[in-house]
Design a protein around this motif. Sequence first.
Motif, mmCIF file in Angstrom:
data_model
loop_
_atom_site.group_PDB
_atom_site.id
_atom_site.type_symbol
_atom_site.label_atom_id
_atom_site.label_comp_id
_atom_site.label_asym_id
_atom_site.label_seq_id
_atom_site.Cartn_x
_atom_site.Cartn_y
_atom_site.Cartn_z
ATOM 1 N N ARG A 70 0.687 -1.165 0.060
ATOM 2 C CA ARG A 70 0.117 -0.137 0.214
ATOM 3 C C ARG A 70 1.020 1.277 0.111
ATOM 4 N NH1 ARG A 70 -4.831 2.790 2.810
ATOM 5 N NH2 ARG A 70 -4.570 4.709 1.781
ATOM 6 N N ARG A 71 0.511 2.200 -0.848
ATOM 7 C CA ARG A 71 1.261 3.326 -0.671
ATOM 8 C C ARG A 71 0.665 4.500 0.194
ATOM 9 N NH1 ARG A 71 1.672 8.287 -3.727
ATOM 10 N NH2 ARG A 71 3.813 8.853 -4.012
ATOM 11 N N THR A 115 10.051 -0.630 3.508
ATOM 12 C CA THR A 115 9.346 0.179 2.820
ATOM 13 C C THR A 115 10.213 0.759 1.556
ATOM 14 O OG1 THR A 115 10.381 2.218 4.022
ATOM 15 C CG2 THR A 115 8.594 1.263 4.931
ATOM 16 N N ASP A 118 9.137 6.853 -2.476
ATOM 17 C CA ASP A 118 8.536 7.027 -3.863
ATOM 18 C C ASP A 118 8.061 8.235 -4.046
ATOM 19 O OD1 ASP A 118 6.511 7.079 -5.989
ATOM 20 O OD2 ASP A 118 5.335 5.526 -4.780
ATOM 21 N N GLY A 121 5.606 9.879 -1.408
ATOM 22 C CA GLY A 121 4.988 8.880 -0.790
ATOM 23 C C GLY A 121 5.930 7.817 -0.200
ATOM 24 N N ALA A 123 5.676 3.237 -0.253
ATOM 25 C CA ALA A 123 5.466 1.949 -0.388
ATOM 26 C C ALA A 123 5.642 0.943 0.804
ATOM 27 C CB ALA A 123 5.744 1.388 -1.912
#
Length: 412
Positions: A70-71, A115, A118, A121, A123
């Motif tokens: 999930r981002r 993680t 990105d 954000g 991920a």
Amino acid sequence: MAAPMLTVGEALARVLGEVRPLPTVERPLEKALGLRLAVDVWADADQPPFDKALMDGYAVRASDLAELPRRLLLGETIAAGGLPSRPLGPGEAAVIMTGAPLPPGADAVVMVEKTARDGDGVAIRPQPIKPGMNLMPRGGIYRGGARLMTGGVDLTPARLGLLAAVGATAIRVYDVPKVAIVPTGDELVDFHETPGPGQIRNSNAPMLAALTAGKGAEPWVSPILVDEPDALRAGLAEALKRDLVLAVGGVSAGQWDLVPETLRSLGVRQVFHKIRIRPGKPLWFGVGPDRDDDRPPALVFGLPGNPLSGLVNFLYFAAPALDAMQGRPATGPAFVPARAARRFNRNATLNVFQAARVVEPREASRPAAVEPLENRGSSDLAAIVDADGFVEVPSGDGAIEPGEIVGFLPLG
Ligand code: AMP
Ligand code: MG
């Protein structure tokens, strides 16, 4: 007729029966290592004082991560020592460092290693997620007002650390016993000097000072006193200002053994003289007169001058007395069980403290094996420098045979 000679056990009970604990004092934390805590210690605040990150990574809401990957959108960065400026919103992650406070709304920390950053954000890779992971909730270690230590424990480095954590900068402890070491004898010269004809070095004073320091007490070494009533009287009167006196020499049956009568003339009440022990049979013990301050009367040991005698008497009687004065349980000398590796001879009437060496170390439930070190009498310090301690050989007939369990009093 003279009273019958006490056994070592009876003599120890008399000594411990005369001990009164020293007053308590406040010490700065930095000076309290090894001292005995005299009061309970309570937490001044919750520990940790806030919900705290235990990993470098991202503060998240676990409910956002039911399905992975999930981002999440990146919010603020919170460093240790910093404070979050706002709650964590749904779908959001805050960059957080180990030791930093979590923002309200966050209930888990994801390790940075799991993680991928990105742009604006992050991920979150597939992994088990549980609320509470990688964080310590406020008060999770202890709550403000909780009792963290009970009076009576010895202050170890870890305990000093905990005292610092609760802001206990001054700590109430049992006072350190002041111990006077009083060498007596016309033949003695200071150990820094070269003895003339008929003289010997005062070797007992540094040995007893070291034993004293090893019990957490503070030695004071008196000048050497000659075997003459006025000199002894003046020197011993000075020594009686301390909490415990180790007078050395002059307690046997010689013409110049004037220490017991001098002590009595100074108001020291004799408790016993001469006990069933070897070495150390001439030991004298008494209790000094009341003192002006709030400290209990001095405990006074008259040790025989022979070094092994003084050493054994110190370990068996003075060391437990020093413990009890510092509020430690008056349990007596710190014997450990050992196995006789060879025969230990008994004496019919005296408990013999036989210098011994460990020949096989202790292993799991099997006690160490010890063998006797021969010596040429109670002045033979050279014979026992390799000793690890003393085996107590109780009086009686026969001998202790190899394999039997003995009481071993370690020297180290
Ligand atoms: P005493 O107990 O006075 O009869 O002494 C017994 C033996 O111990 C004598 O040989 C003394 O010379 C020796 N001695 C006494 N005091 C000391 C001391 N402070 N250091 C070394 N040897 C001592
Ligand atoms: Mg003497």
